[in-house]
Scaffold this motif. Structure first.
Motif, PDB file in Angstrom:
ATOM      1  N   ASP A 174       0.823  -1.212   0.000  1.00 17.52           N
ATOM      2  CA  ASP A 174       0.000   0.000   0.000  1.00 17.52           C
ATOM      3  C   ASP A 174       0.855   1.259   0.000  1.00 17.52           C
ATOM      4  O   ASP A 174       2.019   1.249   0.416  1.00 17.52           O
ATOM      5  CB  ASP A 174      -0.886   0.044   1.251  1.00 17.52           C
ATOM      6  N   THR A 175       0.228   2.343  -0.433  1.00 16.64           N
ATOM      7  CA  THR A 175       0.768   3.680  -0.218  1.00 16.64           C
ATOM      8  C   THR A 175       0.005   4.303   0.938  1.00 16.64           C
ATOM      9  O   THR A 175      -1.217   4.418   0.903  1.00 16.64           O
ATOM     10  CB  THR A 175       0.614   4.559  -1.472  1.00 16.64           C
ATOM     11  N   VAL A 176       0.751   4.681   1.968  1.00 17.40           N
ATOM     12  CA  VAL A 176       0.160   5.246   3.182  1.00 17.40           C
ATOM     13  C   VAL A 176       0.593   6.697   3.293  1.00 17.40           C
ATOM     14  O   VAL A 176       1.782   7.010   3.152  1.00 17.40           O
ATOM     15  CB  VAL A 176       0.611   4.475   4.437  1.00 17.40           C
ATOM     16  N   ALA A 177      -0.357   7.584   3.559  1.00 15.77           N
ATOM     17  CA  ALA A 177      -0.048   8.992   3.796  1.00 15.77           C
ATOM     18  C   ALA A 177      -0.368   9.327   5.239  1.00 15.77           C
ATOM     19  O   ALA A 177      -1.452   9.001   5.735  1.00 15.77           O
ATOM     20  CB  ALA A 177      -0.847   9.884   2.858  1.00 15.77           C
ATOM     21  N   VAL A 178       0.569   9.974   5.918  1.00 20.85           N
ATOM     22  CA  VAL A 178       0.374  10.415   7.295  1.00 20.85           C
ATOM     23  C   VAL A 178       0.498  11.940   7.320  1.00 20.85           C
ATOM     24  O   VAL A 178       1.527  12.497   6.944  1.00 20.85           O
ATOM     25  CB  VAL A 178       1.408   9.790   8.249  1.00 20.85           C
ATOM     26  N   LEU A 179      -0.576  12.595   7.744  1.00 21.42           N
ATOM     27  CA  LEU A 179      -0.563  14.047   7.882  1.00 21.42           C
ATOM     28  C   LEU A 179      -0.098  14.400   9.288  1.00 21.42           C
ATOM     29  O   LEU A 179      -0.712  14.001  10.276  1.00 21.42           O
ATOM     30  CB  LEU A 179      -1.961  14.615   7.636  1.00 21.42           C
ATOM     31  N   GLY A 180       0.985  15.152   9.359  1.00 26.67           N
ATOM     32  CA  GLY A 180       1.559  15.528  10.648  1.00 26.67           C
ATOM     33  C   GLY A 180       2.819  14.753  10.945  1.00 26.67           C
ATOM     34  O   GLY A 180       2.823  13.519  10.911  1.00 26.67           O
ATOM     35  N   ALA A 181       3.910  15.461  11.213  1.00 25.84           N
ATOM     36  CA  ALA A 181       5.175  14.822  11.592  1.00 25.84           C
ATOM     37  C   ALA A 181       5.647  15.356  12.938  1.00 25.84           C
ATOM     38  O   ALA A 181       6.841  15.426  13.204  1.00 25.84           O
ATOM     39  CB  ALA A 181       6.236  15.055  10.518  1.00 25.84           C
ATOM     40  N   GLY A 182       4.679  15.735  13.775  1.00 26.79           N
ATOM     41  CA  GLY A 182       4.979  16.048  15.160  1.00 26.79           C
ATOM     42  C   GLY A 182       5.121  14.756  15.947  1.00 26.79           C
ATOM     43  O   GLY A 182       5.227  13.665  15.365  1.00 26.79           O
ATOM     44  N   PRO A 183       5.100  14.808  17.267  1.00 26.08           N
ATOM     45  CA  PRO A 183       5.276  13.591  18.066  1.00 26.08           C
ATOM     46  C   PRO A 183       4.290  12.481  17.722  1.00 26.08           C
ATOM     47  O   PRO A 183       4.687  11.328  17.529  1.00 26.08           O
ATOM     48  CB  PRO A 183       5.077  14.094  19.500  1.00 26.08           C
ATOM     49  N   THR A 184       3.004  12.815  17.600  1.00 25.27           N
ATOM     50  CA  THR A 184       2.004  11.793  17.272  1.00 25.27           C
ATOM     51  C   THR A 184       2.211  11.282  15.860  1.00 25.27           C
ATOM     52  O   THR A 184       2.137  10.074  15.604  1.00 25.27           O
ATOM     53  CB  THR A 184       0.586  12.355  17.434  1.00 25.27           C
ATOM     54  N   GLY A 185       2.471  12.193  14.941  1.00 22.93           N
ATOM     55  CA  GLY A 185       2.683  11.782  13.556  1.00 22.93           C
ATOM     56  C   GLY A 185       3.891  10.895  13.384  1.00 22.93           C
ATOM     57  O   GLY A 185       3.857   9.911  12.635  1.00 22.93           O
ATOM     58  N   LEU A 186       4.988  11.200  14.079  1.00 23.16           N
ATOM     59  CA  LEU A 186       6.189  10.375  13.976  1.00 23.16           C
ATOM     60  C   LEU A 186       5.930   8.966  14.503  1.00 23.16           C
ATOM     61  O   LEU A 186       6.376   7.975  13.910  1.00 23.16           O
ATOM     62  CB  LEU A 186       7.347  11.031  14.737  1.00 23.16           C
ATOM     63  N   CYS A 187       5.189   8.862  15.607  1.00 24.35           N
ATOM     64  CA  CYS A 187       4.851   7.531  16.125  1.00 24.35           C
ATOM     65  C   CYS A 187       3.899   6.804  15.181  1.00 24.35           C
ATOM     66  O   CYS A 187       3.989   5.581  15.018  1.00 24.35           O
ATOM     67  CB  CYS A 187       4.230   7.652  17.519  1.00 24.35           C
ATOM     68  N   THR A 188       3.000   7.536  14.558  1.00 24.21           N
ATOM     69  CA  THR A 188       2.086   6.934  13.586  1.00 24.21           C
ATOM     70  C   THR A 188       2.857   6.420  12.374  1.00 24.21           C
ATOM     71  O   THR A 188       2.581   5.329  11.863  1.00 24.21           O
ATOM     72  CB  THR A 188       1.019   7.949  13.166  1.00 24.21           C
TER      73      THR A 188
END
Length: 352
Positions: A174-188
């Motif tokens: 799959d191609t996964v997109a994660v919005l946000g690279a703050g603490p929560t985004g980095l863990c996601t």
């Protein structure tokens, strides 16, 4: 005998957090444990509480829901831990017996103190000691070779990323997109990697955080909406389809709209973020995309699995800790964290 006092960061009402002396907590129930906190941190949810964006937050409550420590005392009903055990603390309090708990939906525990209570409705861990209700459910033993810093985010940030990645139904290739690279985004991002996607795309307005995600191997592609058209770029990368799974971990003014726009038809859009204001679901605009939306607060029911992944090196949050201090200086840390000074991502606050 005089009452023993401890230092604690206390929410005193909208806009007001103070460091003050509070009584050391006592066991109130056979299933309680008293934890001597060794390392704690500040979460963006604490900032939401400060500004009155969490209606359930109770003034006078000690803040903190993300911390580790040593078991000091246990109630007669506690079986899973013993005094002296090092433990990570779950963000959620849950009975383990109600309809929702038995199905893993621990955020919806029907107990009076169920769900997110620590540091919100009952005293939390930005303090020297804390009482943990339902200790057998809320504590995870830390293996000897895992440091306090490595275990610090088990019960909240990593649980959030782990929960979100599971909800998103990510499949190999799959191609996964994660919005946000703050603490929560980095863990996601790091939890999404566990499912073997072919490509992970990180989206954030901070080039510095995007560079961190790329350098740590958490993202294959990084996009800054201030300089790139995110929707067009993701369509280009996916032969015009869009992302197979989208995880919204930013909680910005426009990020929910971006999330559904970059998803391919029949994709899962998982809202991980906590929003400060209501969002609009523009059904006419998204008609025909047949999207599945999954939302809610984290069900932090997999801390044991997360701890094992930390132990074997498959989850490593060391890159999140950019600042260190002690509890006596937590108010300065609040200022730095809330105002995003000095390139801060997360604090490790030692309790001495």
């Amino acid at each position: 005998m005089s009452e023993q006092l401890m230092t604690a960061a206390v929410y005193q009402g909208k806009g007001n957090i103070v460091l003050e002396k509070r009584p050391v907590p006592r066991l109130l129930h056979p299933q309680d444990a008293i934890i001597k906190v060794t390392l704690t941190t500040i979460c963006s949810s604490d900032i939401h509480i400060k500004h009155g964006a969490v209606p359930k937050a109770v003034p006078g409550t000690i803040l903190g829901h993300e911390f580790v420590g040593i078991v000091e005392k246990i109630g007669a009903g506690v079986k899973g831990v013993r005094p002296g055990d090092r433990v990570a603390v779950n963000v959620e309090t849950f009975c383990g017996e109600c309809y929702f708990c038995k199905r893993g939906y621990v955020n919806n525990c029907t107990d009076e103190h169920g769900g997110w209570a620590l540091g919100c409705r009952i005293d939390g861990g930005q303090s020297e000691y804390v009482r943990i209700p339902f200790a057998d459910n809320g504590l995870t033993k830390i293996p000897d070779l895992v440091t306090d810093e490595a275990a610090l985010f088990t019960g909240d940030l990593l649980s959030t990323g782990y929960w979100g990645a599971a909800l998103a139904e990510i499949k190999p290739a799959d191609t996964v997109a994660v919005l946000g690279a703050g603490p929560t985004g980095l863990c996601t991002l790091m939890c999404a990697r566990l499912y073997g996607p072919a490509r992970v795309i990180a989206v954030d307005v901070s080039d510095e955080r995007l560079e961190l995600a790329k350098a740590r191997g958490l993202a294959d592609v990084t996009l800054n909406p201030l300089s790139r058209n995110v929707e067009q770029e993701i369509l280009r990368l996916t032969d015009g389809r869009g992302a197979d799974a989208v995880l919204e971990a930013a909680g910005g003014r426009d990020t929910f709209q971006t999330a559904w726009k970059i998803a391919r038809p029949n994709a899962v859009v998982c809202v991980v973020a906590m929003y400060g204001e209501a969002q609009t679901l523009p059904l006419p605009d998204m008609y025909g995309k047949n999207l599945v939306f999954k939302t809610g607060g984290v069900d932090a029911s997999c801390c044991g699995q997360i701890m094992e992944l930390i132990r074997v090196g498959r989850l490593d949050t060391g890159c999140l800790i950019t600042h260190r201090t002690t509890l006596d200086h937590i108010m300065e840390a609040y200022d730095v964290f809330e105002n995003k000074k000095d390139h801060v991502i997360k604090y490790a606050i030692k309790v001495e």
